[in-house]
Design a protein around this motif. Sequence first.
Motif, PDB file in Angstrom:
ATOM      1  N   ASP A   1       0.832  -1.210   0.000  1.00  0.00           N
ATOM      2  CA  ASP A   1       0.000   0.000   0.000  1.00  0.00           C
ATOM      3  C   ASP A   1       0.863   1.256   0.000  1.00  0.00           C
ATOM      4  N   PHE A   2       1.931   1.244   0.785  1.00  0.00           N
ATOM      5  CA  PHE A   2       2.869   2.365   0.878  1.00  0.00           C
ATOM      6  C   PHE A   2       3.515   2.641  -0.482  1.00  0.00           C
ATOM      7  N   LEU A   3       3.897   1.591  -1.184  1.00  0.00           N
ATOM      8  CA  LEU A   3       4.533   1.735  -2.494  1.00  0.00           C
ATOM      9  C   LEU A   3       3.535   2.076  -3.605  1.00  0.00           C
ATOM     10  N   LYS A   4       2.291   1.649  -3.467  1.00  0.00           N
ATOM     11  CA  LYS A   4       1.274   1.986  -4.471  1.00  0.00           C
ATOM     12  C   LYS A   4       1.030   3.489  -4.509  1.00  0.00           C
ATOM     13  N   ILE A   5       1.138   4.144  -3.368  1.00  0.00           N
ATOM     14  CA  ILE A   5       0.948   5.591  -3.295  1.00  0.00           C
ATOM     15  C   ILE A   5       2.067   6.308  -4.040  1.00  0.00           C
TER      16      ILE A   5
ATOM     17  N   PHE B   1      13.596   1.289   1.208  1.00  0.00           N
ATOM     18  CA  PHE B   1      13.673  -0.097   1.659  1.00  0.00           C
ATOM     19  C   PHE B   1      15.058  -0.692   1.419  1.00  0.00           C
ATOM     20  N   SER B   2      15.549  -1.450   2.403  1.00  0.00           N
ATOM     21  CA  SER B   2      16.811  -2.173   2.242  1.00  0.00           C
ATOM     22  C   SER B   2      16.549  -3.585   1.743  1.00  0.00           C
ATOM     23  N   LYS B   3      15.358  -4.087   2.010  1.00  0.00           N
ATOM     24  CA  LYS B   3      14.990  -5.450   1.603  1.00  0.00           C
ATOM     25  C   LYS B   3      13.585  -5.420   1.018  1.00  0.00           C
ATOM     26  N   TYR B   4      13.459  -6.002  -0.171  1.00  0.00           N
ATOM     27  CA  TYR B   4      12.148  -6.094  -0.828  1.00  0.00           C
ATOM     28  C   TYR B   4      12.198  -7.202  -1.875  1.00  0.00           C
ATOM     29  N   PRO B   5      11.054  -7.782  -2.218  1.00  0.00           N
ATOM     30  CA  PRO B   5      11.048  -8.874  -3.198  1.00  0.00           C
ATOM     31  C   PRO B   5      11.363  -8.362  -4.607  1.00  0.00           C
ATOM     32  N   GLU B   6      11.924  -9.236  -5.419  1.00  0.00           N
ATOM     33  CA  GLU B   6      12.266  -8.870  -6.797  1.00  0.00           C
ATOM     34  C   GLU B   6      11.032  -8.477  -7.602  1.00  0.00           C
ATOM     35  N   ASN B   7       9.912  -9.055  -7.298  1.00  0.00           N
ATOM     36  CA  ASN B   7       8.690  -8.789  -8.065  1.00  0.00           C
ATOM     37  C   ASN B   7       7.826  -7.690  -7.420  1.00  0.00           C
ATOM     38  N   TRP B   8       8.460  -6.753  -6.728  1.00  0.00           N
ATOM     39  CA  TRP B   8       7.703  -5.702  -6.042  1.00  0.00           C
ATOM     40  C   TRP B   8       6.864  -4.880  -7.009  1.00  0.00           C
TER      41      TRP B   8
ATOM     42  N   GLU C   1       5.314  -5.977  -9.706  1.00  0.00           N
ATOM     43  CA  GLU C   1       4.097  -6.759  -9.966  1.00  0.00           C
ATOM     44  C   GLU C   1       3.142  -6.664  -8.781  1.00  0.00           C
ATOM     45  N   LEU C   2       3.701  -6.688  -7.591  1.00  0.00           N
ATOM     46  CA  LEU C   2       2.877  -6.644  -6.384  1.00  0.00           C
ATOM     47  C   LEU C   2       2.097  -5.330  -6.266  1.00  0.00           C
TER      48      LEU C   2
ATOM     49  N   GLU D   1       8.214   0.011 -17.301  1.00  0.00           N
ATOM     50  CA  GLU D   1       7.977   1.112 -18.236  1.00  0.00           C
ATOM     51  C   GLU D   1       7.256   2.266 -17.549  1.00  0.00           C
ATOM     52  N   THR D   2       6.264   1.950 -16.707  1.00  0.00           N
ATOM     53  CA  THR D   2       5.531   3.028 -16.037  1.00  0.00           C
ATOM     54  C   THR D   2       6.406   3.722 -15.011  1.00  0.00           C
ATOM     55  N   ILE D   3       7.307   2.994 -14.387  1.00  0.00           N
ATOM     56  CA  ILE D   3       8.222   3.599 -13.419  1.00  0.00           C
ATOM     57  C   ILE D   3       9.183   4.537 -14.145  1.00  0.00           C
ATOM     58  N   GLU D   4       9.711   4.110 -15.297  1.00  0.00           N
ATOM     59  CA  GLU D   4      10.634   4.952 -16.053  1.00  0.00           C
ATOM     60  C   GLU D   4       9.967   6.238 -16.504  1.00  0.00           C
TER      61      GLU D   4
END
Length: 102
Positions: free
Chosen positions: A34-38, A46-53, A55-56, A62-65
């Motif tokens: 939820d924090f990252l969706k905002i 974050f120092s640790k997060y899943p590779e597929n963050w 997708e989550l 592309e949208t991040i770029e």
Amino acid sequence: MSFQLKKAQVIYKLQKGSPVTISNLKMTDELAIDFLKINSERIKLFSKYPENWLELIGETEETIEVKTEPKVEEVKPKRKYTKKPCKTCKKKITKKSNDDGK
């Protein structure tokens, strides 16, 4: 728990004015998502997060770029000074040019 903040003692609000907070003590995957969706740029916190963050949170690279590309502002050319001289100055300019011609 797949997510961990870099700063262990920090508490972030999910949104400005929101009573909901996130910290390593209170961290759940759902809360981190939820924090990252905002704001997906918060991944830097974050120092640790899943590779597929991505997708989550329902985004792609592309949208991040597109979001992180700097905005290029158009540079307007400087206007030339177009103000006409006042009558007194105009007389001085005319007088000088007449004196130069003699």
